[in-house]
Design a protein around this motif. Sequence first.
Motif, mmCIF file in Angstrom:
data_model
loop_
_atom_site.group_PDB
_atom_site.id
_atom_site.type_symbol
_atom_site.label_atom_id
_atom_site.label_comp_id
_atom_site.label_asym_id
_atom_site.label_seq_id
_atom_site.Cartn_x
_atom_site.Cartn_y
_atom_site.Cartn_z
ATOM 1 N N LYS A 106 15.625 -22.074 13.632
ATOM 2 C CA LYS A 106 16.288 -22.315 14.914
ATOM 3 C C LYS A 106 15.760 -23.558 15.625
ATOM 4 C CE LYS A 106 17.522 -17.513 15.914
ATOM 5 N NZ LYS A 106 17.227 -16.333 16.731
ATOM 6 N N GLY A 107 14.756 -24.207 15.011
ATOM 7 C CA GLY A 107 14.228 -25.433 15.593
ATOM 8 C C GLY A 107 13.144 -25.231 16.633
ATOM 9 N N VAL A 108 12.554 -24.047 16.697
ATOM 10 C CA VAL A 108 11.441 -23.800 17.630
ATOM 11 C C VAL A 108 10.219 -24.580 17.146
ATOM 12 C CG1 VAL A 108 9.918 -22.012 18.604
ATOM 13 C CG2 VAL A 108 12.345 -21.491 18.182
ATOM 14 N N ASP A 109 9.502 -25.239 18.092
ATOM 15 C CA ASP A 109 8.376 -26.083 17.667
ATOM 16 C C ASP A 109 7.255 -25.245 17.059
ATOM 17 O OD1 ASP A 109 5.979 -25.776 19.670
ATOM 18 O OD2 ASP A 109 7.762 -25.853 20.939
ATOM 19 N N LYS A 110 6.436 -25.887 16.255
ATOM 20 C CA LYS A 110 5.439 -25.202 15.424
ATOM 21 C C LYS A 110 4.480 -24.356 16.251
ATOM 22 C CE LYS A 110 2.243 -25.923 11.601
ATOM 23 N NZ LYS A 110 1.643 -26.871 10.654
ATOM 24 N N GLU A 111 3.975 -24.916 17.333
ATOM 25 C CA GLU A 111 2.978 -24.192 18.141
ATOM 26 C C GLU A 111 3.579 -22.913 18.737
ATOM 27 O OE1 GLU A 111 0.222 -25.019 22.047
ATOM 28 O OE2 GLU A 111 0.740 -26.747 20.797
ATOM 29 N N ALA A 112 4.796 -23.046 19.281
ATOM 30 C CA ALA A 112 5.446 -21.884 19.920
ATOM 31 C C ALA A 112 5.755 -20.800 18.895
ATOM 32 C CB ALA A 112 6.728 -22.325 20.616
ATOM 33 N N ARG A 113 6.247 -21.205 17.734
ATOM 34 C CA ARG A 113 6.604 -20.185 16.744
ATOM 35 C C ARG A 113 5.372 -19.526 16.139
ATOM 36 N NH1 ARG A 113 8.458 -24.937 13.480
ATOM 37 N NH2 ARG A 113 7.160 -25.019 11.588
ATOM 38 N N ARG A 114 4.287 -20.281 15.986
ATOM 39 C CA ARG A 114 3.037 -19.683 15.475
ATOM 40 C C ARG A 114 2.493 -18.673 16.484
ATOM 41 N NH1 ARG A 114 0.289 -21.232 11.087
ATOM 42 N NH2 ARG A 114 -1.649 -20.416 11.946
ATOM 43 N N ARG A 115 2.577 -19.024 17.767
ATOM 44 C CA ARG A 115 2.088 -18.119 18.815
ATOM 45 C C ARG A 115 2.888 -16.802 18.794
ATOM 46 N NH1 ARG A 115 2.703 -21.341 22.728
ATOM 47 N NH2 ARG A 115 4.676 -20.551 23.524
ATOM 48 N N GLU A 116 4.216 -16.918 18.707
ATOM 49 C CA GLU A 116 5.056 -15.711 18.672
ATOM 50 C C GLU A 116 4.812 -14.895 17.404
ATOM 51 O OE1 GLU A 116 9.138 -15.543 19.925
ATOM 52 O OE2 GLU A 116 8.987 -17.529 20.859
ATOM 53 N N ALA A 117 4.620 -15.588 16.284
ATOM 54 C CA ALA A 117 4.369 -14.887 15.016
ATOM 55 C C ALA A 117 3.059 -14.111 15.081
ATOM 56 C CB ALA A 117 4.346 -15.883 13.864
ATOM 57 N N LEU A 118 2.038 -14.723 15.676
ATOM 58 C CA LEU A 118 0.742 -14.032 15.806
ATOM 59 C C LEU A 118 0.856 -12.816 16.732
ATOM 60 C CD1 LEU A 118 -1.654 -17.113 15.861
ATOM 61 C CD2 LEU A 118 -1.721 -15.228 14.207
ATOM 62 N N GLU A 119 1.688 -12.925 17.767
ATOM 63 C CA GLU A 119 1.910 -11.778 18.666
ATOM 64 C C GLU A 119 2.562 -10.628 17.896
ATOM 65 O OE1 GLU A 119 4.247 -13.059 22.007
ATOM 66 O OE2 GLU A 119 2.665 -14.380 22.784
ATOM 67 N N MET A 120 3.545 -10.970 17.051
ATOM 68 C CA MET A 120 4.216 -9.937 16.254
ATOM 69 C C MET A 120 3.261 -9.316 15.238
ATOM 70 S SD MET A 120 7.206 -9.520 17.423
ATOM 71 C CE MET A 120 7.405 -8.206 16.260
ATOM 72 N N LEU A 121 2.416 -10.150 14.619
ATOM 73 C CA LEU A 121 1.437 -9.617 13.657
ATOM 74 C C LEU A 121 0.431 -8.716 14.357
ATOM 75 C CD1 LEU A 121 0.899 -12.793 11.439
ATOM 76 C CD2 LEU A 121 1.916 -10.623 10.700
ATOM 77 N N ALA A 122 0.077 -9.063 15.593
ATOM 78 C CA ALA A 122 -0.843 -8.216 16.375
ATOM 79 C C ALA A 122 -0.181 -6.866 16.659
ATOM 80 C CB ALA A 122 -1.223 -8.912 17.671
ATOM 81 N N LEU A 123 1.131 -6.896 16.993
ATOM 82 C CA LEU A 123 1.867 -5.654 17.250
ATOM 83 C C LEU A 123 1.848 -4.754 16.014
ATOM 84 C CD1 LEU A 123 3.860 -4.094 19.195
ATOM 85 C CD2 LEU A 123 5.701 -5.293 18.002
ATOM 86 N N MET A 124 1.872 -5.377 14.839
ATOM 87 C CA MET A 124 1.872 -4.631 13.572
ATOM 88 C C MET A 124 0.457 -4.388 13.038
ATOM 89 S SD MET A 124 5.027 -4.062 12.876
ATOM 90 C CE MET A 124 6.492 -4.591 13.759
ATOM 91 N N GLN A 125 -0.542 -4.748 13.825
ATOM 92 C CA GLN A 125 -1.956 -4.585 13.443
ATOM 93 C C GLN A 125 -2.277 -5.352 12.159
ATOM 94 O OE1 GLN A 125 -1.903 -0.320 13.312
ATOM 95 N NE2 GLN A 125 -2.472 -0.100 15.464
ATOM 96 N N LEU A 126 -1.710 -6.561 12.060
ATOM 97 C CA LEU A 126 -1.914 -7.383 10.868
ATOM 98 C C LEU A 126 -2.549 -8.731 11.194
ATOM 99 C CD1 LEU A 126 1.460 -6.749 8.988
ATOM 100 C CD2 LEU A 126 -0.801 -6.061 8.196
ATOM 101 N N GLU A 127 -3.000 -8.915 12.429
ATOM 102 C CA GLU A 127 -3.562 -10.205 12.835
ATOM 103 C C GLU A 127 -4.697 -10.673 11.920
ATOM 104 O OE1 GLU A 127 -4.048 -12.280 17.223
ATOM 105 O OE2 GLU A 127 -4.535 -10.172 16.968
ATOM 106 N N PRO A 128 -5.597 -9.773 11.491
ATOM 107 C CA PRO A 128 -6.700 -10.228 10.621
ATOM 108 C C PRO A 128 -6.225 -10.792 9.270
ATOM 109 C CG PRO A 128 -7.150 -8.030 11.508
ATOM 110 C CD PRO A 128 -5.731 -8.341 11.826
#
Length: 362
Positions: A106-128
């Motif tokens: 969708k053209g979201v910049d790298k920093e913003a999409r990485r931040r959102e992806a890490l939030e989703m991984l945290a929600l799934m308890q997969l951040e580590p």
Amino acid sequence: MTKSADIELAAVSKAYGQTIAVHPVSLKIPAATYCCLLGPSGCGKTSTLRMIAGHESVTSGDVLLGNANVTDLPPASRGTAMMFQSYALFPHLDLVDNVAFSLKMKGVDKEARRREALEMLALMQLEPYANRRPAQLSGGQQQRVALARALITKPEALLLDEPLSALDPFLKIRMRAELKKLQTSLGISFIHVTHSQEEAMALADLIVVMNAGRIEQAATPRQVFEQPATAFVARFMGDHNVISGRVVESGEDHTVIETTAGIRFQAPASAAPVGQMLDLALRTDRVVIGGEIEPLLGFNGVVSGVEYLGATVKIAVAGAGIDEFTIVTSDAAYFAMPVKPGDAVPLSWSARDVITLGKADA
């Protein structure tokens, strides 16, 4: 996280050439509902899910999401997200890039999409595990990555095609609990295709039982369990016996049917006229072995099989012109009076436990 909307199917059908996979079906799934499409292979449940997702074209009818008619919209424009049975993760990307992939498109910049992806991984308890590749994860972890990737688009409904089928039995039960918890916390609708009655009963607010491209019943798990609408639902859910016979007496307070073996059974009052075929249902755990048989409320049968299931024992009985008849009793009751294949047994039940079944819509 995001809003949810009602999903409505208005006389939606799907044909492949001359083959009709889904006859016109109408269904309303209220916002924030966990809905399970349940049925045997080939019943049309996956085709229905794919039509909601936009991965399958609709032959006739409309798919509505909230106030919007999304029938002709591509999947990415519908406000839904689909998690596939195979998970379809990119093996060469780490978890962050896997989860962020749709945002990259969708053209979201790298920093913003990485931040959102890490939030989703945290929600799934997969951040580590953020920097790992999919092959370095267990099946359950891979499934949570696929969930995170679907949910990062903030859908109004998440569509899941047999999401637990690849997991071992222990992990299935754990992931089942996680899915329900996630749906409740997100407050969006989950529409989940399964052929497992147990899975649907454990997860759903609304169970939609499908057979041969038609909806046989759409109701709460308790209604489907206690008041099956048709003989198919009663048999498929596995907790009811079905007795089929011709109406020989139709009174104000009861109906009497006769099976092909000439055995008569009492049912609640019915509009069915004398001579019409009628199906009755009787829960497998409401049948008593032994004792006196009230007129029209039991029969003498022969035990054809016994399955010990731990807390319960399942006993199959033949007789009275009934195709299959099963009794489920507690282990304590069974071992207090055990039976074995070949034993003749009297079976009885209460009139209040007999349900009159309807016919499936043609």
